[in-house]
Structures are given as C-alpha cells and as structure tokens.
Design a protein around this motif. Structure first.
Motif: not given
Length: 495
Positions: A99-106, A147-150
């Motif tokens: 559920s974290s925006p970092y999950y798919l981003y990472t 809104s997750f700019h990374l």
C-alpha cells in the motif's frame, strides 16, 4: 480470543517489519552513497538492518551502491558477480507493504538502474525488457499516487533510455505504446529538478538529478545550450560532490573549456572515504594533453591505468601515450604502447575502436596535424590554426590521409574562428574531393558540417542533400555518432 490476539500481534509486527521507511538512517545512507562514500553508506544500511531489518528502503539503497559501482567502475567481472542481486531484491520487496507509494516505485527504480547498467555492458535485450517492466510499474504507481514526485524522476529517465536503445531492439519497447525520446525525457527531468529544488522534502535528490541529466545530455545529445545550462546549474557544487565534478568536467569538455576542466578536477572533493572515480584521471590526462603538457598527461594516464578495473578507455589511454611518444620522437616507447593497444582493454567505444584501428595500421597523422587536433579538442583554436599555417603546402604530403585531414581540420578550425561560410564550406568540399575510398571519418564529417552550414543559412534543400550524403557513407570511424547527428539535422529541417 487468544487466537485473535495472536493474529493481531502478528499482523501488527508484519506491518512494521514490511514498511518502507525513509528514516534518518536511510536518508544518511542515500546521501553518502550519492557522494560515493559507499562504505559510509553501507554502515548506515547495516545499522538499519539491526534496527529495522525489513525496511524496504534498505534494498533500494543497496541497489544504488551496485548501480554506481557499475557505471563508474565499469568492471564486467563485478557486473557478472552481482547480477543475481537484482532478482533477490525484487523478491524481497514482494514481502513489503504493497500500500506504500514506494512499493512499485522501488521495483521500477531497481529495474531502471539495472537497465542503465546493462546499456554500459551492451546487454541491450535485457535492458529493453527491464525498461518495459519499469514502465508498467511507474505507470501504475502514477495512477495510484499522482502526488508522489519520485515517479516523475523514473518516467523522465525511462523516456531517455528508450531513446538510447539501438533500433534492432526497439521492438521490445514499442509494444508498450510509450512514445520515448531523449529530448522529451530530458525536458521531464528538468521539470522534476525544479520541483525538487522548490520542495524541501525532495531536496536530497538534487545531486542525483543534476548528475543524471548531465550524464544523459553528454551521451545522448549534441545540444551545447543544454550543456551550458547544466554547467551553470551545477555551479560550485562540484567542490562538494564527486559526481558533479565528473559532470561539470565532461560538460566543460563538450564546450571546449579545457582550462575550466583542469580547475574543476583540481578542486574536486578529496578521495578520503570515497570510491575511486578513476575515469577522472583519464579526463585530467586528456586535458593536459590538449595543452601539450606531456609530463602531466603521462602521470594522469598512468594513474588511470593503475586504478581502473573496467575495460573501456584502456586502449584509448595507451593510444594517447603512443601519441605523446610519437611527438617526443621516442620510437621505442611508441611501439611498446601500440602493442598494449592491441592486447589490453576492449574495443566497445568509438575511442577504443579508433585506437585499435590506428595501432594496427601503425601510422600517425603529420605531427602538426596531430597538434592541431589536440589544440582544437582543447578549445585552443588560434593555436590550432597556427599548426596548420606551419604547413606551407598540403600537396607535399606523401600520405594522402594527411592531405585529407589537413583540409578537414582547416574547415573545423575555421568554423570555430567564425570565418566566412563560403570559405568554411570550400575546405570541407576539398576534403570530400580528396577522400576517395578513405575509411577515415573526415569525409562523412565534412558532409555533415556542410549540411550544418547550409542549415544555419536557411538553405534547407542543400542541407538535406549533404545530410543524406553523410548517411550514405558507411564503414568509417565514429559512424554511429556521426550518422545520429545527420539524422538529427534532417529531423530539424523536417520540423
């Protein structure tokens, strides 16, 4: 009741252990790694592993260590040794908080970093596949967390890398419906840099972004206005960050600012605790060579050869040492260096390919032509012209290649000295007339430069004619890069 409590406790602990937490340890690790203080960064990672062993950011920071070590060190054996790290980390991320925006981003970032590294080692098929994977991950993450700019950082890099995939591998990424493009990606990264500069929560990524933008520009474009813009953006930051010292030096080289390169590299951060960026010694050696400062050049080239574990620029370095021996009339050292060109390093890059080709021929340009080339590459255009003026009559050359090179260099130096267009074109026309069956790059580059001169004057029909003439020539040094510039010229005219 007891079963419910156990389940809740398990769920609570799992959530804690599986989170993505960009906490102080992870921020400190990232900042140290980007500054090439890899051991210091690893110490923060090790501390986080003790305090919060399932933090997903650990996996991303570890991948940064591998990524920077690969693209800077270019060590193929190390690349093979750590290749399994990618899948191991991706498998571990599957156990993290989805559920974290970092999950798919990472997951996307790890794929992108490996794609970037694979391009260095000519593994284009896998690089294209990883780009495809990263695209789907970032697209989905952007929809879930706009809104997750990374996300935007990854998407900009993605567009650039798609533009860098060779044509025969483009089919892999064409199917995803993404309109890639180097300039599109760079424009997106410019927007991200501005966004990160204005938002203090993202300020820590500025060094990475400046380095990334500069690296992509230098390797994928010929836009000197962009080079100067990025150099200005870096400013004096190169004195604090070794990656920015590299970027500033390479940008300065592309702009013909040799004195600035020497200043930057002499004022780069000290190596204490930092990964040795050996390529900077090669750059320094080239800068001294452009000044014909042979002693300092030899010293820096020797330092590069002693510390670099990769395979690129090795042949080029021995070739430059052979040049110095040639200009110093040291035949014994000249022959020793030519033999080294043949037996060490790889011929993947244009610089190394040309070094090997010339070593196998065992023939060099006339000394004044070679000095002209060195002065020109260093931005010393009046000194370059002086070397040509010493040659009273190029018709007296016993080697036809020297005659061809003479007219080519006369045209190139005249461009930099802003001579009349007709005069400049006449020198390149003479190059074409004298070239015959030569496989040197002087003829196709002359056709390209005539096209550029006509384009600047608004004569697009003539420009198109010479760009196409350039593209019709095959089997010469620097072919891919020269053809890329001719295609870019045709695209500009078309638009």
């Amino acid at each position: 009741m007891k079963r419910i409590l156990v389940f809740l406790l398990f769920a609570y602990n799992t959530h804690l252990l599986s989170a993505f937490d960009m906490n102080e340890n992870m921020q400190n690790a990232y900042l140290a790694i980007i500054d090439l203080q890899l051991e210091k960064g690893q110490s923060f990672i090790d501390l986080e592993k003790k305090q919060n062993p399932q933090n997903g950011i650990i996996l991303l920071n570890e991948n940064y260590v591998d990524f920077l070590t690969l693209i800077i060190g270019e060590d193929r054996e190390f690349f093979k040794k750590i290749s399994a790290n990618k899948n191991r980390r991706l498998a571990a991320i599957e156990k993290c908080d989805k559920s974290s925006p970092y999950y798919l981003y990472t997951k996307a970032e790890i794929n992108l970093q490996w794609a970037f590294a694979r391009l260095k080692f000519q593994e284009y098929f896998l690089a294209a596949y990883e780009i495809q994977k990263a695209y789907f991950l970032l697209q989905k993450n952007q929809e879930r967390f706009p809104s997750f700019h990374l996300n935007k950082k990854g998407i900009g890099l993605l567009h650039c890398l798609i533009g860098a995939i060779p044509e025969n591998y483009q089919w892999i990424v064409n199917g995803i419906g993404l309109d890639g493009g180097i300039m599109k990606g760079l424009a997106e990264l410019d927007e991200v840099l501005l966004l990160f500069t204005e938002d203090e929560d993202y300020n820590c990524y500025n060094t990475e972004l400046l380095f990334m933008i500069s690296f992509l520009e230098m390797n994928l474009t010929i836009d000197k206005n962009r080079f100067q813009k990025s150099l200005t953006a870096i400013g004096e930051k190169y004195t604090q960050h070794i990656l920015l010292a590299f970027a500033a030096a390479r940008l300065s080289a592309s702009l013909g600012k040799n004195e600035l390169i020497i200043k930057i590299l002499n004022n780069r951060p000290q190596l204490d605790g930092k990964y040795h960026f050996a390529y900077l010694d090669y750059l320094m050696g080239m800068s001294y060579l452009y000044q014909l400062d042979y002693d300092n050049a030899k010293q820096k080239f020797a330092l590069f050869l002693r510390n670099f574990k990769g395979e690129n620029y090795i042949k080029s370095t021995y070739h430059k040492l052979a040049w110095i021996a040639y200009l110093e009339h040291d035949i014994k050292t000249l022959n020793l260096n030519l033999e080294q060109v043949k037996i060490v390093g790889e011929a993947n890059l244009d610089e190394d390919k040309q070094a090997l080709k010339q070593a196998e021929k065992g023939r060099f340009s006339h000394p004044n032509l070679l000095k002209c080339r060195l002065f020109y590459d260093g931005g010393y255009y009046y000194k370059a012209m002086h070397e040509l003026e010493i040659i009273e009559n190029p018709l007296y050359f016993s080697n036809t290649e020297n005659t061809i090179e003479y007219w080519y260099r006369k045209g190139r130096v005249s461009q930099k000295l802003a001579k009349p267009t007709d005069e400049i074109i006449s020198f390149f026309v003479k190059t074409l007339e004298k070239s015959g069956q030569s496989t040197a790059y002087f003829a196709p580059m002359s056709a390209l430069q005539i096209g550029i001169e006509h384009e600047k004057n608004g004569d697009y029909e003539r420009a198109k004619l010479f760009y196409n003439q350039c593209l019709s020539m095959k089997g010469f040094d620097y072919e891919r890069g020269i053809h890329q510039k001719a295609k870019a010229g045709l695209n500009r005219i078309a638009n």
